[in-house]
Scaffold this motif. Structure first.
Motif, PDB file in Angstrom:
ATOM      1  N   ILE A 122       0.913  -1.143  -0.036  1.00  0.00           N
ATOM      2  CA  ILE A 122       0.048   0.101  -0.092  1.00  0.00           C
ATOM      3  C   ILE A 122       0.946   1.155  -0.148  1.00  0.00           C
ATOM      4  O   ILE A 122       0.578   2.317  -0.647  1.00  0.00           O
ATOM      5  CB  ILE A 122      -0.924   0.086   1.197  1.00  0.00           C
ATOM      6  CG1 ILE A 122      -1.743  -1.305   1.135  1.00  0.00           C
ATOM      7  CG2 ILE A 122      -1.832   1.212   1.208  1.00  0.00           C
ATOM      8  CD1 ILE A 122      -2.825  -1.440   2.465  1.00  0.00           C
ATOM      9  N   ALA A 123       1.865   1.032   0.976  1.00  0.00           N
ATOM     10  CA  ALA A 123       2.681   2.437   0.777  1.00  0.00           C
ATOM     11  C   ALA A 123       3.487   2.589  -0.420  1.00  0.00           C
ATOM     12  O   ALA A 123       3.531   3.938  -1.010  1.00  0.00           O
ATOM     13  CB  ALA A 123       4.054   1.987   2.068  1.00  0.00           C
ATOM     14  N   TYR A 178       5.558   1.143  -8.940  1.00  0.00           N
ATOM     15  CA  TYR A 178       4.471   0.358  -9.038  1.00  0.00           C
ATOM     16  C   TYR A 178       4.890  -1.192  -9.083  1.00  0.00           C
ATOM     17  O   TYR A 178       3.813  -1.949  -8.593  1.00  0.00           O
ATOM     18  CB  TYR A 178       3.640   0.855 -10.388  1.00  0.00           C
ATOM     19  CG  TYR A 178       2.782   2.155  -9.886  1.00  0.00           C
ATOM     20  CD1 TYR A 178       2.408   2.317  -8.773  1.00  0.00           C
ATOM     21  CD2 TYR A 178       2.828   3.245 -10.967  1.00  0.00           C
ATOM     22  CE1 TYR A 178       1.611   3.607  -8.390  1.00  0.00           C
ATOM     23  CE2 TYR A 178       1.995   4.290 -10.663  1.00  0.00           C
ATOM     24  CZ  TYR A 178       1.525   4.443  -9.450  1.00  0.00           C
ATOM     25  OH  TYR A 178       0.861   5.689  -9.339  1.00  0.00           O
ATOM     26  N   HIS A 179       5.522  -1.456  -9.866  1.00  0.00           N
ATOM     27  CA  HIS A 179       5.880  -3.021  -9.918  1.00  0.00           C
ATOM     28  C   HIS A 179       6.418  -3.377  -8.846  1.00  0.00           C
ATOM     29  O   HIS A 179       6.027  -4.782  -8.348  1.00  0.00           O
ATOM     30  CB  HIS A 179       7.378  -3.136 -11.363  1.00  0.00           C
ATOM     31  CG  HIS A 179       6.782  -3.072 -12.588  1.00  0.00           C
ATOM     32  ND1 HIS A 179       5.748  -4.093 -12.893  1.00  0.00           N
ATOM     33  CD2 HIS A 179       6.860  -2.107 -13.577  1.00  0.00           C
ATOM     34  CE1 HIS A 179       5.739  -3.523 -14.320  1.00  0.00           C
ATOM     35  NE2 HIS A 179       6.000  -2.307 -14.603  1.00  0.00           N
ATOM     36  N   LYS A 180       7.174  -2.689  -7.967  1.00  0.00           N
ATOM     37  CA  LYS A 180       7.643  -3.314  -6.587  1.00  0.00           C
ATOM     38  C   LYS A 180       6.331  -3.519  -5.652  1.00  0.00           C
ATOM     39  O   LYS A 180       6.030  -4.573  -5.105  1.00  0.00           O
ATOM     40  CB  LYS A 180       8.585  -2.351  -5.885  1.00  0.00           C
ATOM     41  CG  LYS A 180       8.878  -2.662  -4.690  1.00  0.00           C
ATOM     42  CD  LYS A 180       9.934  -1.773  -3.922  1.00  0.00           C
ATOM     43  CE  LYS A 180      10.200  -2.057  -2.602  1.00  0.00           C
ATOM     44  NZ  LYS A 180      11.350  -1.123  -1.858  1.00  0.00           N
ATOM     45  N   ALA A 181       5.413  -2.717  -5.671  1.00  0.00           N
ATOM     46  CA  ALA A 181       4.076  -2.779  -5.115  1.00  0.00           C
ATOM     47  C   ALA A 181       3.380  -3.865  -5.601  1.00  0.00           C
ATOM     48  O   ALA A 181       2.825  -4.793  -4.857  1.00  0.00           O
ATOM     49  CB  ALA A 181       3.389  -1.486  -5.405  1.00  0.00           C
ATOM     50  N   PHE A 193      -7.553  -7.435  -6.202  1.00  0.00           N
ATOM     51  CA  PHE A 193      -8.170  -6.432  -6.546  1.00  0.00           C
ATOM     52  C   PHE A 193      -6.948  -5.123  -6.531  1.00  0.00           C
ATOM     53  O   PHE A 193      -7.062  -4.224  -7.675  1.00  0.00           O
ATOM     54  CB  PHE A 193      -8.977  -5.656  -5.694  1.00  0.00           C
ATOM     55  CG  PHE A 193      -9.682  -4.476  -6.047  1.00  0.00           C
ATOM     56  CD1 PHE A 193     -10.827  -4.364  -7.159  1.00  0.00           C
ATOM     57  CD2 PHE A 193      -9.634  -3.314  -5.297  1.00  0.00           C
ATOM     58  CE1 PHE A 193     -11.345  -3.199  -7.573  1.00  0.00           C
ATOM     59  CE2 PHE A 193     -10.248  -2.032  -5.725  1.00  0.00           C
ATOM     60  CZ  PHE A 193     -10.992  -1.798  -6.813  1.00  0.00           C
ATOM     61  N   SER A 194      -6.015  -4.982  -5.706  1.00  0.00           N
ATOM     62  CA  SER A 194      -4.926  -3.982  -5.707  1.00  0.00           C
ATOM     63  C   SER A 194      -4.095  -4.434  -6.862  1.00  0.00           C
ATOM     64  O   SER A 194      -3.485  -3.569  -7.535  1.00  0.00           O
ATOM     65  CB  SER A 194      -4.313  -4.175  -4.507  1.00  0.00           C
ATOM     66  OG  SER A 194      -5.059  -3.911  -3.353  1.00  0.00           O
ATOM     67  N   LEU A 221      -2.994  -1.648  -9.635  1.00  0.00           N
ATOM     68  CA  LEU A 221      -1.690  -1.503  -9.970  1.00  0.00           C
ATOM     69  C   LEU A 221      -1.396  -1.551 -11.562  1.00  0.00           C
ATOM     70  O   LEU A 221      -0.698  -0.771 -12.192  1.00  0.00           O
ATOM     71  CB  LEU A 221      -0.749  -2.201  -9.146  1.00  0.00           C
ATOM     72  CG  LEU A 221      -0.758  -1.764  -7.678  1.00  0.00           C
ATOM     73  CD1 LEU A 221      -0.024  -2.815  -6.787  1.00  0.00           C
ATOM     74  CD2 LEU A 221      -0.132  -0.524  -7.636  1.00  0.00           C
ATOM     75  N   HIS A 222      -1.925  -2.627 -12.134  1.00  0.00           N
ATOM     76  CA  HIS A 222      -2.097  -2.804 -13.625  1.00  0.00           C
ATOM     77  C   HIS A 222      -2.562  -1.727 -14.323  1.00  0.00           C
ATOM     78  O   HIS A 222      -1.620  -1.291 -15.273  1.00  0.00           O
ATOM     79  CB  HIS A 222      -2.525  -4.118 -14.049  1.00  0.00           C
ATOM     80  CG  HIS A 222      -1.697  -5.342 -13.770  1.00  0.00           C
ATOM     81  ND1 HIS A 222      -0.322  -5.478 -14.201  1.00  0.00           N
ATOM     82  CD2 HIS A 222      -1.895  -6.449 -12.814  1.00  0.00           C
ATOM     83  CE1 HIS A 222       0.069  -6.924 -14.175  1.00  0.00           C
ATOM     84  NE2 HIS A 222      -0.870  -7.411 -13.079  1.00  0.00           N
ATOM     85  N   ILE A 223      -3.440  -1.337 -14.042  1.00  0.00           N
ATOM     86  CA  ILE A 223      -4.183  -0.102 -14.446  1.00  0.00           C
ATOM     87  C   ILE A 223      -3.336   1.350 -14.595  1.00  0.00           C
ATOM     88  O   ILE A 223      -3.027   1.934 -15.459  1.00  0.00           O
ATOM     89  CB  ILE A 223      -5.552   0.167 -14.094  1.00  0.00           C
ATOM     90  CG1 ILE A 223      -6.591  -0.807 -14.389  1.00  0.00           C
ATOM     91  CG2 ILE A 223      -6.165   1.783 -14.541  1.00  0.00           C
ATOM     92  CD1 ILE A 223      -8.013  -0.675 -13.609  1.00  0.00           C
ATOM     93  N   LYS A 224      -2.978   1.309 -13.309  1.00  0.00           N
ATOM     94  CA  LYS A 224      -1.858   2.553 -12.867  1.00  0.00           C
ATOM     95  C   LYS A 224      -0.596   2.453 -13.978  1.00  0.00           C
ATOM     96  O   LYS A 224      -0.170   3.600 -14.448  1.00  0.00           O
ATOM     97  CB  LYS A 224      -1.375   2.674 -11.605  1.00  0.00           C
ATOM     98  CG  LYS A 224      -2.609   3.195 -10.785  1.00  0.00           C
ATOM     99  CD  LYS A 224      -2.147   3.297  -9.311  1.00  0.00           C
ATOM    100  CE  LYS A 224      -3.289   3.809  -8.413  1.00  0.00           C
ATOM    101  NZ  LYS A 224      -2.776   3.941  -6.923  1.00  0.00           N
ATOM    102  N   ILE A 225      -0.142   1.211 -13.871  1.00  0.00           N
ATOM    103  CA  ILE A 225       1.197   1.189 -14.839  1.00  0.00           C
ATOM    104  C   ILE A 225       0.901   1.281 -16.231  1.00  0.00           C
ATOM    105  O   ILE A 225       1.662   1.993 -17.058  1.00  0.00           O
ATOM    106  CB  ILE A 225       1.629  -0.392 -14.508  1.00  0.00           C
ATOM    107  CG1 ILE A 225       2.239  -0.401 -13.173  1.00  0.00           C
ATOM    108  CG2 ILE A 225       3.033  -0.672 -15.662  1.00  0.00           C
ATOM    109  CD1 ILE A 225       2.885  -1.904 -12.715  1.00  0.00           C
TER     110      ILE A 225
END
Length: 190
Positions: free
Chosen positions: A143-144, A165-168, A176-177, A181-185
């Motif tokens: 999350i961080a 984002y890849h690390k997260a 869901f997260s 994250l895939h969408i953000k990337i």
């Protein structure tokens, strides 16, 4: 008349169950309606009157004398109210106090996460990044890092944001997260 009595005898269970279901639905509707009215009333009362300065001072004195984890959770609710009122400075100060007075690692991570979000709202992006560095608990790192990527995007550092984002994504447990994250990337420009 005889046919009606036979009908009742034949379908008595069905009639009883139907009547019971109707009664349950009516009671549920009545109580949910009253609950909503009560909730709206108390929200209006709180928003109209808010907390008076003396009440706040008394609360702070009480918190200092009688600290425990439940009081900290109540403080987090108070901080949420401050954020909803756009009073980010006061929320930030309360979060610093809460962070100093907790020993629980997960609560501290939650407080640091909320503090970073308040700092983002106050446009203190570098402070938010430093606050996110304090989150080391395994369950909170994803999350961080997600929030760190959002800050880096806001600062214009797309390359670093992609790495974060890849690390997260690699440490995320929630499907869901991972999807978000895939969408953000995918939305990052090259």
């Amino acid at each position: 008349m005889h046919n009606v009595i036979e009908l009742f005898k034949k379908h008595s269970r069905l009639l009883f169950i139907s009547l019971l279901i109707i009664i349950i639905i009516l009671f549920s509707w009545y109580y949910s309606k009253n609950y909503r009215k009560t909730q709206i009333y108390w929200d209006e009362q709180f928003n109209q009157h808010g907390l008076k300065e003396q009440e706040c001072l008394n609360s702070i004195q009480y918190l200092n004398k009688n600290y425990n984890c439940y009081i900290l959770l109540a403080l987090l609710k108070s901080i949420q109210h401050e954020i909803n009122q756009q009073n980010f400075y006061k929320a930030e100060q309360q979060l610093y106090w809460a962070k100093m007075h907790t020993k629980d690692k997960n609560l501290k991570s939650l407080i640091n996460l909320r503090l970073a979000r308040v700092q983002i709202q106050s446009n203190k992006l570098n402070n938010a990044l430093k606050t996110l560095d304090l989150i080391t608990s395994t369950g909170w790192v994803s999350i961080a890092e997600d929030l760190r990527g959002d800050i880096l995007v806001k600062q214009g550092d797309i390359k670093s944001a992609r790495k974060v984002y890849h690390k997260a994504l690699s440490s995320s447990v929630s499907k869901f997260s991972q999807y978000l994250l895939h969408i953000k990337i995918n939305n990052l420009s090259s």
